[in-house]
Design a protein around this motif. Structure first.
Motif, PDB file in Angstrom:
ATOM      1  N   VAL A 562       0.838  -1.213   0.000  1.00 33.23           N
ATOM      2  CA  VAL A 562       0.000   0.000   0.000  1.00 33.23           C
ATOM      3  C   VAL A 562       0.861   1.247   0.000  1.00 33.23           C
ATOM      4  O   VAL A 562       0.627   2.231  -0.748  1.00 33.23           O
ATOM      5  N   THR A 563       1.908   1.247   0.870  1.00 35.64           N
ATOM      6  CA  THR A 563       2.800   2.414   0.957  1.00 35.64           C
ATOM      7  C   THR A 563       3.521   2.635  -0.355  1.00 35.64           C
ATOM      8  O   THR A 563       3.685   3.779  -0.838  1.00 35.64           O
ATOM      9  N   ASP A 564       3.981   1.554  -0.967  1.00 33.93           N
ATOM     10  CA  ASP A 564       4.671   1.664  -2.249  1.00 33.93           C
ATOM     11  C   ASP A 564       3.764   2.271  -3.318  1.00 33.93           C
ATOM     12  O   ASP A 564       4.173   3.126  -4.116  1.00 33.93           O
ATOM     13  N   GLU A 565       2.516   1.865  -3.319  1.00 34.85           N
ATOM     14  CA  GLU A 565       1.590   2.389  -4.321  1.00 34.85           C
ATOM     15  C   GLU A 565       1.311   3.867  -4.108  1.00 34.85           C
ATOM     16  O   GLU A 565       1.333   4.665  -5.068  1.00 34.85           O
ATOM     17  N   LEU A 566       1.107   4.249  -2.854  1.00 30.09           N
ATOM     18  CA  LEU A 566       0.804   5.659  -2.566  1.00 30.09           C
ATOM     19  C   LEU A 566       2.003   6.546  -2.859  1.00 30.09           C
ATOM     20  O   LEU A 566       1.888   7.634  -3.492  1.00 30.09           O
ATOM     21  N   VAL A 567       3.186   6.115  -2.398  1.00 29.27           N
ATOM     22  CA  VAL A 567       4.378   6.944  -2.606  1.00 29.27           C
ATOM     23  C   VAL A 567       4.739   7.006  -4.079  1.00 29.27           C
ATOM     24  O   VAL A 567       5.213   8.031  -4.607  1.00 29.27           O
ATOM     25  N   PHE A 568       4.530   5.874  -4.808  1.00 29.67           N
ATOM     26  CA  PHE A 568       4.864   5.864  -6.234  1.00 29.67           C
ATOM     27  C   PHE A 568       3.967   6.844  -7.020  1.00 29.67           C
ATOM     28  O   PHE A 568       4.419   7.492  -7.975  1.00 29.67           O
ATOM     29  N   LYS A 569       2.706   6.996  -6.618  1.00 25.00           N
ATOM     30  CA  LYS A 569       1.834   7.964  -7.280  1.00 25.00           C
ATOM     31  C   LYS A 569       2.321   9.405  -7.077  1.00 25.00           C
ATOM     32  O   LYS A 569       2.323  10.222  -8.004  1.00 25.00           O
ATOM     33  N   ASP A 570       2.724   9.720  -5.815  1.00 25.11           N
ATOM     34  CA  ASP A 570       3.189  11.070  -5.533  1.00 25.11           C
ATOM     35  C   ASP A 570       4.584  11.314  -6.068  1.00 25.11           C
ATOM     36  O   ASP A 570       4.994  12.474  -6.303  1.00 25.11           O
ATOM     37  N   ALA A 571       5.379  10.222  -6.256  1.00 26.21           N
ATOM     38  CA  ALA A 571       6.763  10.412  -6.734  1.00 26.21           C
ATOM     39  C   ALA A 571       6.803  10.916  -8.158  1.00 26.21           C
ATOM     40  O   ALA A 571       7.787  11.533  -8.589  1.00 26.21           O
ATOM     41  N   LYS A 572       5.792  10.741  -8.949  1.00 29.63           N
ATOM     42  CA  LYS A 572       5.765  11.259 -10.308  1.00 29.63           C
ATOM     43  C   LYS A 572       5.630  12.770 -10.367  1.00 29.63           C
ATOM     44  O   LYS A 572       6.062  13.404 -11.345  1.00 29.63           O
ATOM     45  N   LYS A 573       5.088  13.336  -9.283  1.00 30.20           N
ATOM     46  CA  LYS A 573       4.820  14.767  -9.270  1.00 30.20           C
ATOM     47  C   LYS A 573       5.877  15.559  -8.497  1.00 30.20           C
ATOM     48  O   LYS A 573       6.175  16.696  -8.813  1.00 30.20           O
ATOM     49  N   ASP A 574       6.423  14.980  -7.429  1.00 31.59           N
ATOM     50  CA  ASP A 574       7.314  15.718  -6.536  1.00 31.59           C
ATOM     51  C   ASP A 574       8.646  14.995  -6.457  1.00 31.59           C
ATOM     52  O   ASP A 574       8.698  13.758  -6.307  1.00 31.59           O
ATOM     53  N   GLU A 575       9.771  15.807  -6.486  1.00 31.30           N
ATOM     54  CA  GLU A 575      11.122  15.225  -6.424  1.00 31.30           C
ATOM     55  C   GLU A 575      11.429  14.678  -5.053  1.00 31.30           C
ATOM     56  O   GLU A 575      12.092  13.636  -4.912  1.00 31.30           O
ATOM     57  N   SER A 576      11.013  15.345  -3.982  1.00 24.38           N
ATOM     58  CA  SER A 576      11.302  14.883  -2.606  1.00 24.38           C
ATOM     59  C   SER A 576      10.601  13.558  -2.314  1.00 24.38           C
ATOM     60  O   SER A 576      11.144  12.675  -1.649  1.00 24.38           O
ATOM     61  N   VAL A 577       9.428  13.435  -2.872  1.00 25.88           N
ATOM     62  CA  VAL A 577       8.697  12.181  -2.668  1.00 25.88           C
ATOM     63  C   VAL A 577       9.392  11.046  -3.401  1.00 25.88           C
ATOM     64  O   VAL A 577       9.420   9.901  -2.964  1.00 25.88           O
ATOM     65  N   ARG A 578      10.051  11.403  -4.542  1.00 26.45           N
ATOM     66  CA  ARG A 578      10.781  10.391  -5.284  1.00 26.45           C
ATOM     67  C   ARG A 578      11.947   9.852  -4.445  1.00 26.45           C
ATOM     68  O   ARG A 578      12.242   8.653  -4.430  1.00 26.45           O
ATOM     69  N   LYS A 579      12.654  10.795  -3.739  1.00 26.64           N
ATOM     70  CA  LYS A 579      13.748  10.341  -2.856  1.00 26.64           C
ATOM     71  C   LYS A 579      13.199   9.478  -1.725  1.00 26.64           C
ATOM     72  O   LYS A 579      13.815   8.474  -1.336  1.00 26.64           O
ATOM     73  N   SER A 580      12.054   9.843  -1.177  1.00 22.92           N
ATOM     74  CA  SER A 580      11.447   9.027  -0.091  1.00 22.92           C
ATOM     75  C   SER A 580      11.114   7.620  -0.587  1.00 22.92           C
ATOM     76  O   SER A 580      11.272   6.615   0.122  1.00 22.92           O
ATOM     77  N   TYR A 581      10.667   7.543  -1.834  1.00 25.52           N
ATOM     78  CA  TYR A 581      10.343   6.225  -2.398  1.00 25.52           C
ATOM     79  C   TYR A 581      11.590   5.364  -2.510  1.00 25.52           C
ATOM     80  O   TYR A 581      11.573   4.158  -2.220  1.00 25.52           O
ATOM     81  N   LYS A 582      12.738   6.014  -2.899  1.00 22.52           N
ATOM     82  CA  LYS A 582      13.995   5.266  -2.974  1.00 22.52           C
ATOM     83  C   LYS A 582      14.423   4.781  -1.600  1.00 22.52           C
ATOM     84  O   LYS A 582      14.849   3.616  -1.418  1.00 22.52           O
TER      85      LYS A 582
END
Length: 651
Positions: A562-582
């Motif tokens: 669930v967390t991966d899906e939510l963070v992956f959706k926001d990672a497309k829009k925001d750079e900081s969220v992309r780092k959090s996903y990594k």
């Protein structure tokens, strides 16, 4: 394992293995003791298989190897599935020997519950004692007579042997009769009790039982025979009383007296029938040879005597005739003998004259035999004719009586013919009076008959009720007798079992306390119960922990998804969220690696424990000592081979 070793050692001692008191565990077993224990167990389990095996190790190494291989093969034939070979016996280790002995002890024959419930009587105890003595004597080595010690001289001396020869004995038993004392003697050729009037003979003249047989060696056989006879007689009387005596409804004394009187009557009738001469009509036509056979059968002479005192006139005539003829012959022989000169004739003339006289006497004897046969034939014909005449006379007498009756009736009828009318009237009056009297008597009989019939029916019903009641009581008596006999047998069995248990208890060592054994058994049972409870608790905790781990693992996987899906959706829009996903992906990978490391650590710890157990097992196998033994045996084998090679070269 101490308790298991104690049980094994106890079982091995029961099979006859000589286990010392200092040996308390299987670890202390030597190769010789192991071989002895295995062979003794094999002999008990399968005598045919263990009889060919030796229970001691031979001195030679090659022979030892052969013994070890034969023992291994025998154990495999019994069904042992473990690894076994000659090294199991020669270079043994504790676990293998323990498992082998447990297998053999489990294969030992066990007594069934029914056999254990059956009490062992005196005979069984005697057999056990005899077997123990024989076993002890067989354990002693045989030595020649010149080398025997005093103990061996007593035990290994065969002694004299005697054949089983019994003789009749006179054994006296006291009977307690009210108002009279009796001594009953039961010799085999006497009957009846000996009254106390013969007490002087019993005390002064009757020898003891040991002095009655002609040979002292016959005393045991005579006693055995006497006891067997009395026992069989008692059993026959009990069976007869239960089958026929109860049906007679008589007391035992009266039943015995009646049986004795019937037997005496039958014997008298048989003797009377055997001694009774034939009737005159049948005896008259018997020939001289038949009369001779009859007299000889009663021990008399062929020419008559005092045995047959009575006879017919023809019998007396025949007896007189045949007694006169030999008298005449004897007179002629005396006259001829007197007419012979005494000294003026030669021996040849004497022999010739004797031959002539013998021929003349034989001729006279033949003539007498022929005349006797003729007289016998005439006698038979006369007897037949007499029988026929007597039958005809009886028939004529019967016909004469019938004719006299008919003549008397006809005469009375003729006398009544002149006054026929008056006679008919009188006869009619008599008939009517007789009819009235018959009717009157019938009425009177009916009056008497009804109460008599009722009384007869009542008595018949009462008799049938009494018979039913008596049969019921008889069946109850039989059941009571059966119950009494069963109770007596059970009491005997229980008494024998009690005596056996007392004997076994007396033979048990006195320094052993039953309370200590009971406390030890209760302690073992308590420990086993605690171990079962702890194992059950550990298993339940393990199951719960496994369930909790499975739940957490599933929850973690679902949360990460669930967390991966939510963070992956926001990672497309925001750079900081992309780092959090990594960072999230790296954290998940590190946690997975950490869990895998923990599982590998647990697996390694289990392997370490298994290796430690294997190390302990290998240490228990006495590898070093076994290697030393193998080296010593190898050196011994090389020495034997060199000795054999030297012998071959010398030969």
């Amino acid at each position: 394992m101490e308790e298991v070793d104690k049980i094994l050692i106890h079982s091995l001692r029961q099979t006859g293995t000589d286990v010392g008191e200092d040996v308390q565990s299987v670890k202390r077993f030597s190769s010789e003791l192991i071989v002895e224990a295995v062979v003794k167990c094999l002999r008990v389990i399968d005598p045919a298989l263990g009889s060919s095996l030796s229970h001691s190790l031979p001195p030679g190494m090659s022979a030892r190897f052969r013994v070890g291989m034969s023992l291994a093969q025998a154990c495999q034939d019994l069904g042992y599935k473990g690894e076994i070979g000659y090294q199991t016996f020669l270079y043994s280790n504790e676990p293998e020997i323990r498992s082998l002995l447990m297998f053999l002890v489990e294969k030992l024959p066990r007594e069934s519950a029914e056999a254990l419930d059956q009490p062992a009587g005196k005979s069984v105890l005697l057999q056990k004692l005899i077997a123990a003595q024989i076993k002890a004597q067989l354990a002693l080595p045989w030595l020649p007579p010149s080398c025997r010690l005093p103990l061996l001289c007593k035990t290994q001396n065969p002694g004299p042997s005697h054949s089983f020869h019994s003789q009749p004995l006179s054994v006296l038993h006291c009977l307690k009769v009210p108002g009279k004392k009796q001594l009953k003697g039961k010799p085999q050729n006497t009957q009846g009790p000996l009254i106390c009037n013969d007490i002087k003979y019993i005390l002064e003249f009757l020898p003891p039982v040991t002095a009655q047989p002609s040979q002292h060696a016959s005393v045991p056989a005579s006693l055995f025979e006497l006891h067997a006879g009395e026992l069989s007689a008692a059993q026959e009387w009990e069976n007869e009383w239960n089958s026929q005596g109860l049906l007679s409804r008589l007391p035992p004394e009266e039943y015995r007296s009646r049986k004795r009187s019937r037997l005496q009557k039958r014997i008298e009738e048989q003797l009377r029938t055997a001694a009774q001469p034939h009737s005159d009509s049948l005896g008259a036509h018997k020939s001289g040879s038949d009369l001779t056979e009859l007299l000889q059968s009663f021990g008399g002479s062929s020419l008559g005597g005092d045995i047959l005192a009575k006879g017919t006139r023809f019998t007396h005539t025949e007896k007189f005739t045949f007694t006169q003829e030999p008298a005449k012959a004897s007179q002629q022989m005396a006259a001829a003998a007197s007419s012979l000169p005494s000294s003026h004739q030669s021996e040849e003339e004497l022999q010739a004259r004797q031959q002539e006289e013998l021929a003349s006497l034989q001729q006279q004897l033949q003539q007498l035999s022929l005349s006797q046969e003729e007289v016998g034939g005439d006698m038979r014909q006369l007897t037949v004719s007499i029988l026929q005449v007597s039958d005809e006379l009886k028939q004529k007498e019967l016909s004469k009586a019938e004719k006299e009756d008919s003549v008397r009736v006809k005469k009375q009828t003729i006398d009544l013919m002149p006054d026929a009318e008056n006679n008919l009237a009188k006869l009619q009056g008599l008939v009517e009076g007789s009819a009235k009297r018959v009717v009157n008597l019938a009425a009177q009989w009916e009056k008497r008959r009804a109460p008599l019939i009722d009384e007869h029916r009542r008595l018949k019903e009462l008799c049938s009720n009494q018979e039913i009641e008596s049969s019921r009581k008889l069946s109850e008596i039989k059941e009571l007798h059966n119950k009494i006999r069963q109770s007596a047998e059970e009491s005997k069995k229980k008494e024998a079992l009690y005596k056996q248990l007392i004997t076994e208890f007396e033979n048990l060592p006195k320094d052993v306390s039953r309370s200590a054994y009971t406390a030890r058994i209760l302690e073992i049972v308590g420990n086993i119960r605690k171990q079962k409870e702890e194992i059950t608790k550990i298993l339940s905790d393990t199951k719960e922990l496994q369930k909790e781990i499975n739940n957490l693992t599933g929850k973690l996987d679902r949360t990460f998804a669930v967390t991966d899906e939510l963070v992956f959706k926001d990672a497309k829009k925001d750079e900081s969220v992309r780092k959090s996903y990594k960072y999230l992906a790296a954290l998940h990978e590190n946690c997975t690696q950490l869990i895998q490391t923990i599982e590998d650590t647990g697996t390694i710890m289990r392997e370490i424990r298994d290796l430690e157990e294997q190390i302990e097992t290998e240490n228990g196998k006495k590898t070093v000592s076994n290697l030393e033994k193998i080296l010593e045996d190898y050196k011994a084998i090389r020495q034997e081979n060199s000795a054999l090679a030297a012998k071959i070269r010398e030969a």
